[in-house]
Write an enzyme that holds these catalytic residues in place. Structure first.
Site, mmCIF file in Angstrom:
data_model
loop_
_atom_site.group_PDB
_atom_site.id
_atom_site.type_symbol
_atom_site.label_atom_id
_atom_site.label_comp_id
_atom_site.label_asym_id
_atom_site.label_seq_id
_atom_site.Cartn_x
_atom_site.Cartn_y
_atom_site.Cartn_z
ATOM 1 N N ASP A 131 -61.718 37.941 -61.913
ATOM 2 C CA ASP A 131 -61.619 39.985 -60.993
ATOM 3 C C ASP A 131 -60.292 40.751 -61.305
ATOM 4 O O ASP A 131 -58.986 39.897 -61.063
ATOM 5 C CB ASP A 131 -62.175 39.284 -59.804
ATOM 6 C CG ASP A 131 -63.177 38.855 -59.375
ATOM 7 O OD1 ASP A 131 -64.323 39.530 -60.087
ATOM 8 O OD2 ASP A 131 -63.519 38.484 -58.290
ATOM 9 N N HIS A 280 -66.023 33.085 -64.613
ATOM 10 C CA HIS A 280 -66.774 32.972 -63.848
ATOM 11 C C HIS A 280 -67.491 34.185 -64.979
ATOM 12 O O HIS A 280 -67.095 35.406 -65.337
ATOM 13 C CB HIS A 280 -66.733 33.548 -62.936
ATOM 14 C CG HIS A 280 -66.155 34.773 -62.474
ATOM 15 N ND1 HIS A 280 -65.414 35.205 -61.944
ATOM 16 C CD2 HIS A 280 -67.743 35.754 -61.638
ATOM 17 C CE1 HIS A 280 -64.853 36.620 -61.316
ATOM 18 N NE2 HIS A 280 -66.545 36.508 -61.399
#
Length: 324
Positions: A131, A280
């Site tokens: 992120d 991810h």
């Protein structure tokens, strides 16, 4: 951090909670705790230790609301307050970003969501990311809560970057430890032919930093292969062909199946991951199904990565430590 664990049938128990690993290198499910009831210090320590060891932990059948989500996050760090969110995010909770906002993004720039997603993930590895990896201080952790999920599809996958680094041969570990790479917002996007409003948006809001290719985890001391498919532009001081070949090799290493775990969401599921040691892959198999998928995210403020040589990351444009 030390935590007194007992082991029963492959699961570890501490402070009244059970941590059951779900894959060989990454991922564990935690049970025996109600996150909405508030946590004792021993429970916080046990969960933190599990996150550091397993990189992502999962909780099932939780009844967190927005306030409880933020309160839980605050036990582990300082939640990030984003300056801009979409209309789906709850107005009274600036720490929470609702991922349904992402469905609006393509439309802002004249694209259906499916096209926007394809252009961001036009190769197999482009979707893998941490992120806000283009920032000089990416978030330390993310806590994602599922409200509504499709009856099938929509899984998320994580990879353990510390295990990926350890799995490299010794000569390659030594070589990549001295390298740095530029991480830039939007480099994974494939432009539309002709004028592209999203490209203009990216050019107007550039965010880029130079990070070590191997960072030292500030809590565990582990060496982490700090690569991802969405933000990494180029290894500095190498030619484009050299950089491309090495990055392809490292990304393939980072996403090898043995270093990953895949999670099937249910309403009330919570995933808590270490954004410093994982990448991810958001799902790409559910947009065509027409089922709603509503997730709420809180990110915890992070530090500036430091390489094995002790040198920190450096901002290039559009980013400043501690300022969002």
């Amino acid at each position: 951090m030390t935590t007194d664990w007992g082991t029963v049938d492959g699961a570890e128990q501490s402070a009244g909670i059970e941590v059951r690993p779900v894959a060989g290198h990454i991922g564990a499910e935690i049970s025996g705790v109600d996150l909405a009831d508030g946590l004792g210090d021993a429970q916080v320590a046990a969960i933190r230790a599990a996150v550091l060891r397993w990189k992502v932990v999962f909780f099932r059948e939780q009844r967190l609301d927005h306030a409880g989500h933020v309160a839980f996050a605050r036990r582990f760090g300082e939640p990030v307050v984003l300056p801009r969110r979409g209309s789906a995010s709850p107005p009274g909770f600036p720490e929470i970003e609702t991922t349904a906002d992402r469905l609006e993004l393509g439309g802002r720039f004249g694209m259906e969501h499916d096209e926007w997603l394809r252009r961001r993930r036009h190769t197999l590895l482009r979707g893998w990311h941490c992120d806000h990896g283009a920032r000089v201080d990416p978030p330390a952790a993310t806590i994602l809560r599922a409200e509504t999920v499709p009856p099938y599809g929509g899984d998320t996958t994580w990879s353990n970057l510390a295990a990926a680094y350890a799995g490299l041969s010794a000569p390659v570990r030594e070589f990549v430890g001295g390298l740095r790479a530029e991480h830039r917002l939007g480099v994974g996007y494939q432009p539309r032919p002709g004028d592209d409003a999203y490209v203009r948006h990216l050019l107007d809001r550039q965010v880029a930093s130079v990070h070590p290719l191997v960072r030292v985890h500030p809590e565990t001391g582990e060496k982490v292969l700090y690569v991802n498919g969405y933000y990494v532009e180029q290894i500095t001081d190498l030619s484009r062909p050299e950089s491309s070949a090495i990055l392809d090799m490292l990304l393939e290493q980072a996403t090898r199946p043995e270093y990953t775990v895949r999670f099937r969401w249910e309403p009330g599921s919570v995933a808590f991951w270490d954004n410093r040691a994982t990448i991810h892959l958001a799902p790409g198999d559910n947009a065509h199904l027409g089922f709603p998928r509503t997730m709420h995210r809180v990110m915890l403020a992070g530090d500036v990565p430091v390489g094995v040589d002790g040198k920190p990351s450096e901002p290039v444009v559009g980013t400043e430590s501690g300022r969002w």
